[in-house]
Design an enzyme around this catalytic site. Sequence first.
Site, mmCIF file in Angstrom:
data_model
loop_
_atom_site.group_PDB
_atom_site.id
_atom_site.type_symbol
_atom_site.label_atom_id
_atom_site.label_comp_id
_atom_site.label_asym_id
_atom_site.label_seq_id
_atom_site.Cartn_x
_atom_site.Cartn_y
_atom_site.Cartn_z
ATOM 1 N N ARG A 41 0.831 -1.211 0.000
ATOM 2 C CA ARG A 41 0.000 0.000 0.000
ATOM 3 C C ARG A 41 0.861 1.256 0.000
ATOM 4 O O ARG A 41 0.530 2.247 -0.656
ATOM 5 C CB ARG A 41 -0.951 -0.013 1.192
ATOM 6 C CG ARG A 41 -1.978 1.110 1.148
ATOM 7 C CD ARG A 41 -3.063 0.931 2.186
ATOM 8 N NE ARG A 41 -2.544 0.995 3.548
ATOM 9 C CZ ARG A 41 -3.301 0.856 4.635
ATOM 10 N NH1 ARG A 41 -4.607 0.623 4.510
ATOM 11 N NH2 ARG A 41 -2.763 0.919 5.833
ATOM 12 N N LYS B 236 -2.769 6.507 1.418
ATOM 13 C CA LYS B 236 -2.641 6.918 2.819
ATOM 14 C C LYS B 236 -1.682 8.108 2.947
ATOM 15 O O LYS B 236 -0.645 8.046 3.627
ATOM 16 C CB LYS B 236 -2.173 5.732 3.667
ATOM 17 C CG LYS B 236 -2.600 5.808 5.124
ATOM 18 C CD LYS B 236 -2.376 4.478 5.819
ATOM 19 C CE LYS B 236 -2.693 4.551 7.308
ATOM 20 N NZ LYS B 236 -4.133 4.791 7.569
#
Length: 407
Positions: free
Chosen positions: A152, A254
């Site tokens: 991620r 993120k």
Amino acid sequence: MEGSAAVACLRPNYLLSSSRHYSPFLHSSASSSSSFHRKRSSPFLLKFQSKPHFPSINACQTASPISEVAVEVPDLDWDNLGFGIIPTDYMYVMKCPRGGSFSNGELKRFGNIELSPSAGVLNYGQGLFEGLKAYRKDGSILLFRPEENALRMRMGAERMCMQSPTVDQFVEAVKATVLANKRWVPPAGKGSLYIRPLLMGSGAVLGLAPAPEYTFLIYVSPVGNYFKEGIAPINLVIEHELHRATPGGTGGVKTIGNYAAVLKAQSAAKAKGYSDVLYLDCVHKKYLEEVSSCNIFVVKGNVISTPAIKGTILPGITRKSIIDVARSLGFQVEERFVAVDELLEADEVFCTGTAVVISPVGSVTYLGKRISYGDGVGVVSQQLYSVLTRLQMGLIEDKMNWTVSLS
């Protein structure tokens, strides 16, 4: 063993002794956190009696594991850990020039870092972070799906025009950091060691452009429950004017800016007694997206629905894990557009995230109307919470191969 490889580069050439002295930054961080509990009469940090030397993680060949160094157990109130920063012993740092590769990471004493006032992260928000946990089990420590966090971060770095560590570099750095701070992992059943990897544009830049240097940093802190309610139900309010993310933006990665954007609505909600905010999509203003830092799930009968990942919603690792666990238990899981009206008919609602794991929702308030979901924790929420946390803590067989054991 996994642990031996992760710390094979550490050759302690110093003695450790207890000390009350640490940086003003660490002191202020600790004292400002209501969740920081320790007895005043007993110190918990360490100082070096001789100058420390940490060889490069990538450069050293053989060394004694850090576990051979005698250290004190932190004098914390493990039964009352909240979710706040507690200064630990070490952090991991690795740098990379733009266009180059990360290498020569090292463990350093936890403390302040130095940045240019014109660093890319400070001026243009070029930064990402991750969150994962370590749990104590008997004589070992368990990590939960660290490679997913690495993947991620790499996806986010591509979106933010940043260099990023490889998956292997990320995972090995996490292992080394956890083992170097292993005394801070709470006893089994008392909490977890929260691991915070950061990736930031640390190089100086004045005009709008990618930073010329990037820093990968990991620090850790022992934590308890994220919400003061713990596993007890939380109360959400739906925000219909302010929005967390927009199509084509960065809501699906993120990046640090996503979280600053929710503070205004979250602060207003908490001032009115709510636990957090649930956001709607910014186009139709009727489809559920996320809570401030959590994914949302709606339960109706045997069907569990959650908003699909469409670029405005973070692909949560706990979310992904809950979907797999729920399907393995026989639930039908749907990833799709979930209209706000579906909350009216739902049997249960719950949130997922690394920090909260699963947090059942007791009520949702929308346009002044409060929708309640009964007293206590819902049956489905409790079942999923029990299975996932027992997997994370190594209390049941890990048929998914999700945990990584360190010793």
